[in-house]
Design a protein around this motif. Structure first.
Motif, PDB file in Angstrom:
ATOM      1  N   LEU A  37       5.451   0.044   2.473  1.00  0.00           N
ATOM      2  CA  LEU A  37       6.726   0.657   2.941  1.00  0.00           C
ATOM      3  C   LEU A  37       7.840   0.041   2.920  1.00  0.00           C
ATOM      4  O   LEU A  37       7.835  -1.258   3.206  1.00  0.00           O
ATOM      5  CB  LEU A  37       6.236   1.361   4.119  1.00  0.00           C
ATOM      6  N   GLU A  41      11.303   3.767   5.055  1.00  0.00           N
ATOM      7  CA  GLU A  41      10.185   4.588   5.236  1.00  0.00           C
ATOM      8  C   GLU A  41       9.411   4.369   6.432  1.00  0.00           C
ATOM      9  O   GLU A  41       8.800   5.251   7.076  1.00  0.00           O
ATOM     10  CB  GLU A  41       9.263   4.458   3.951  1.00  0.00           C
ATOM     11  N   GLN A  42       9.431   3.026   6.969  1.00  0.00           N
ATOM     12  CA  GLN A  42       8.844   2.776   8.161  1.00  0.00           C
ATOM     13  C   GLN A  42       9.282   3.475   9.245  1.00  0.00           C
ATOM     14  O   GLN A  42       8.797   4.028  10.226  1.00  0.00           O
ATOM     15  CB  GLN A  42       8.929   1.385   8.521  1.00  0.00           C
ATOM     16  N   LEU A  45       8.686   7.219   9.017  1.00  0.00           N
ATOM     17  CA  LEU A  45       7.082   7.413   9.576  1.00  0.00           C
ATOM     18  C   LEU A  45       6.756   7.151  11.233  1.00  0.00           C
ATOM     19  O   LEU A  45       6.290   7.934  11.850  1.00  0.00           O
ATOM     20  CB  LEU A  45       6.047   6.377   8.830  1.00  0.00           C
ATOM     21  N   ARG A 141       2.551  11.778   9.223  1.00  0.00           N
ATOM     22  CA  ARG A 141       3.125  11.224   7.864  1.00  0.00           C
ATOM     23  C   ARG A 141       3.613  12.566   6.915  1.00  0.00           C
ATOM     24  O   ARG A 141       4.387  12.373   6.278  1.00  0.00           O
ATOM     25  CB  ARG A 141       1.830  10.743   7.088  1.00  0.00           C
ATOM     26  N   LEU A 146       5.825  11.463   3.847  1.00  0.00           N
ATOM     27  CA  LEU A 146       5.184  10.487   3.384  1.00  0.00           C
ATOM     28  C   LEU A 146       3.517  10.811   3.411  1.00  0.00           C
ATOM     29  O   LEU A 146       2.731  10.121   3.924  1.00  0.00           O
ATOM     30  CB  LEU A 146       5.404   9.085   3.884  1.00  0.00           C
ATOM     31  N   THR A 149       0.688   8.210   2.652  1.00  0.00           N
ATOM     32  CA  THR A 149       0.623   6.809   3.373  1.00  0.00           C
ATOM     33  C   THR A 149      -0.456   6.593   4.353  1.00  0.00           C
ATOM     34  O   THR A 149      -1.024   7.722   5.105  1.00  0.00           O
ATOM     35  CB  THR A 149       1.901   6.886   4.335  1.00  0.00           C
ATOM     36  N   ASP A 153      -2.096   0.929   4.560  1.00  0.00           N
ATOM     37  CA  ASP A 153      -0.836   0.454   3.821  1.00  0.00           C
ATOM     38  C   ASP A 153       0.236  -0.349   4.726  1.00  0.00           C
ATOM     39  O   ASP A 153       0.793  -1.250   4.086  1.00  0.00           O
ATOM     40  CB  ASP A 153      -0.023   1.638   3.439  1.00  0.00           C
ATOM     41  N   THR A 157       1.851  -3.699   3.370  1.00  0.00           N
ATOM     42  CA  THR A 157       3.328  -3.917   3.779  1.00  0.00           C
ATOM     43  C   THR A 157       3.577  -5.298   4.444  1.00  0.00           C
ATOM     44  O   THR A 157       4.909  -5.813   4.136  1.00  0.00           O
ATOM     45  CB  THR A 157       3.991  -2.843   4.867  1.00  0.00           C
TER      46      THR A 157
END
Length: 222
Positions: A37, A41-42, A45, A141, A146, A149, A153, A157
């Motif tokens: 990620l 994106e983190q 999420l 997610r 996402l 995910t 993952d 990451t």
């Protein structure tokens, strides 16, 4: 069962249930590639996750731990004053004790839940969380855009960020808990400090807004 039917089990006439055990081949499929990620994106999420899962996810993405290592993380495993936990071999995939080094964000998560439960680090409504990959994770997610995910993952990451930060391969192996004959769980204070410094390289802090805000301020992400 097929081998037992051919080699051991017999019918009333003494004949094997099968003449020979058939060969069953595994179906060919394309293994899903890891999906590290970005920080953006983190944020997406983690802000969609329930508070307890967001805490677990933030810890995981900053330590490279596996789902069951996080779910079973116990206060008895904490190495006091060392920003680290020693996970017993029975909870580790490669069946070796695993040193989990906590950077500043991971320790902020730990301190935010300290005192909530006498045994387990991460809980929900007073009970240990069995696993991170559950219905709440799947819903979050999807809301975050996402849908593919996975919990694993987050480990990828952490590894990708360590490499991008220039952390040497051998140090990355230790921090990720990879099996290596040269790795030991007994480290001196200076060696632990080096590992903590390496783990801290993945912390996002250039803007002054670290991912820790996501859980420590109740997902108040600006």
């Amino acid at each position: 069962i097929l081998n037992l039917s051919a080699r051991l089990w017999r019918d009333e006439n003494g004949n094997p249930w099968l003449i020979t055990a058939p060969l069953i081949q595994m179906r060919a499929y394309d293994a899903r590639q890891p999906g590290p990620l970005s920080f953006a994106e983190q944020h997406q999420l983690f802000s969609a996750l329930p508070q307890h899962l967001a805490q677990m996810a933030l810890f995981k993405v900053n330590t490279g731990t596996r789902d069951h290592e996080v779910s079973n993380l116990s206060w008895d495993w904490e190495i006091k004053g060392r920003n680290a936990f020693l996970v017993p071999a029975s909870f580790v995939k490669n069946k070796r004790d695993r040193l989990v080094v906590c950077n500043s964000i991971a320790m902020a998560v730990i301190n935010s839940v300290r005192g909530q439960h006498s045994e387990r680090v991460f809980t929900f409504r007073g009970r240990p969380v069995a696993r991170m990959y559950n219905t709440a994770w799947k819903r979050a997610r999807t809301r975050a855009g996402l849908p593919g995910t996975r919990v694993h993952d987050l480990k990828h990451t952490f590894g990708r960020r360590l490499r991008a930060a220039g952390v040497p391969l051998e140090t990355r192996k230790i921090l990720l808990g990879h099996k290596n004959g040269d790795i030991t769980t007994h480290y001196s204070a200076p060696e632990l400090e080096e590992l903590i410094e390496a783990a801290n390289r993945v912390c996002e802090g250039k803007s002054g807004k670290t991912p820790a805000l996501v859980v420590l301020r109740h997902r108040a992400v600006s």
